[in-house]
Enzyme design. Structure first.
Site, PDB file in Angstrom:
ATOM      1  N   SER A 160       0.850  -1.183   0.000  1.00 16.40           N
ATOM      2  CA  SER A 160       0.000   0.000   0.000  1.00 16.40           C
ATOM      3  C   SER A 160       0.888   1.236   0.000  1.00 16.40           C
ATOM      4  O   SER A 160       2.063   1.166   0.388  1.00 16.40           O
ATOM      5  CB  SER A 160      -0.881   0.004   1.255  1.00 16.40           C
ATOM      6  OG  SER A 160      -1.513   1.245   1.449  1.00 16.40           O
ATOM      7  N   TYR A 178      -2.178  -0.219  10.896  1.00 12.98           N
ATOM      8  CA  TYR A 178      -2.112  -0.637   9.497  1.00 12.98           C
ATOM      9  C   TYR A 178      -0.803  -0.200   8.842  1.00 12.98           C
ATOM     10  O   TYR A 178      -0.141  -0.992   8.157  1.00 12.98           O
ATOM     11  CB  TYR A 178      -3.303  -0.051   8.737  1.00 12.98           C
ATOM     12  CG  TYR A 178      -3.350  -0.435   7.277  1.00 12.98           C
ATOM     13  CD1 TYR A 178      -3.516  -1.764   6.890  1.00 12.98           C
ATOM     14  CD2 TYR A 178      -3.244   0.533   6.273  1.00 12.98           C
ATOM     15  CE1 TYR A 178      -3.571  -2.119   5.540  1.00 12.98           C
ATOM     16  CE2 TYR A 178      -3.296   0.194   4.939  1.00 12.98           C
ATOM     17  CZ  TYR A 178      -3.463  -1.135   4.579  1.00 12.98           C
ATOM     18  OH  TYR A 178      -3.504  -1.484   3.254  1.00 12.98           O
TER      19      TYR A 178
END
Length: 244
Positions: free
Chosen positions: A132, A145
């Site tokens: 990501s 995260y």
């Protein structure tokens, strides 16, 4: 290489994983898909004439059982993962953090470690890991995260040096905002809250990311695309987007 190449896609019951499985099959790969939601997984496998096998990357025994059924592997797409919660570190939910590290980091470790011998033995192996833009930046309330994605990225990039000179390639895909069920999962099924993440902009689609993955794995064997970052035009960083 001659013959049909086999691709493994984790987290393939929806979103980027499902789109990648479809596009790999369209590109001529034999695709084996793994995920926990077997009903969705089997529907996708039937659609692409592939094989669906149950897989929970947070469970070592599940990974072993899955990989033992793979006779040969040319491409591994580490797509399983995700986020839970959105809260500051001061009120962090450790169970959320533990799951995110298990799914994103240890899940990638387990799958890659298990299939590396078969990938190398294929003579032209390729590991694709979907991280990501959160693997290169941070944002408030997202440390569980972002820290997991930073670690997953470091794991993946280390493999490139450890296997230099062997017949295997490593590509990291770093998507920005992609409209899938990612945010629904993050917010515990709250679809209304999830929809607000994408309001006022045109996010990436799962197919956008899948197209890039297929492009990477269909380059000539001497070409290694180390990292590919893709974002919506309206996004600059994980925390900075332009909304109409």
């Amino acid at each position: 290489m001659n013959g049909v190449r086999t691709a493994i896609v984790t987290g393939a019951s929806a979103g980027i994983g499902a789109a990648t499985a479809r596009q790999l099959a369209a590109a001529g790969f034999r695709v084996i898909v793994g995920a926990r939601r077997l009903d969705r997984l089997k529907a996708i496998a039937d659609e692409i004439d592939g094989l669906a096998l149950p897989l929970d990357v947070t469970d070592g025994d599940s990974v072993t059982a899955f990989c033992d059924q793979i006779p040969a592997c040319h491409v591994l797409v580490n797509n399983a993962g995700g986020a839970l919660g959105l809260e500051p570190i001061a009120s962090a939910d450790e169970s959320h953090w533990r799951w995110m590290w298990e799914a994103n980091v240890l899940g990638t470790l387990r799958m890659t470690k298990s299939l590396l011998p078969k990938l190398i033995a294929s003579g032209d192996g390729h590991v694709v890991t979907v991280t990501s833009v959160a693997a290169t930046d941070t944002y408030d309330n997202g440390a569980g995260y972002t820290s997991a994605k930073h670690a997953q990225s470091a794991l993946h990039r280390t493999l490139r040096g450890e296997h230099l000179g062997q017949p295997i390639r490593f590509t990291e895909i770093l998507p920005g905002l992609v409209e899938t069920d990612f945010s629904v999962t993050r917010f515990g099924g709250d679809a209304e809250r999830a929809a607000k993440v994408y309001e006022g902009l045109t996010p990436l689609t799962a197919d956008d990311v899948a197209e890039v993955i297929v492009f990477a794995v269909t380059r000539p064997s001497h070409v290694n695309l180390d990292q590919i970052v893709l974002k919506p035009r309206a996004q600059y960083s994980p925390a900075r987007v332009h909304r109409e």
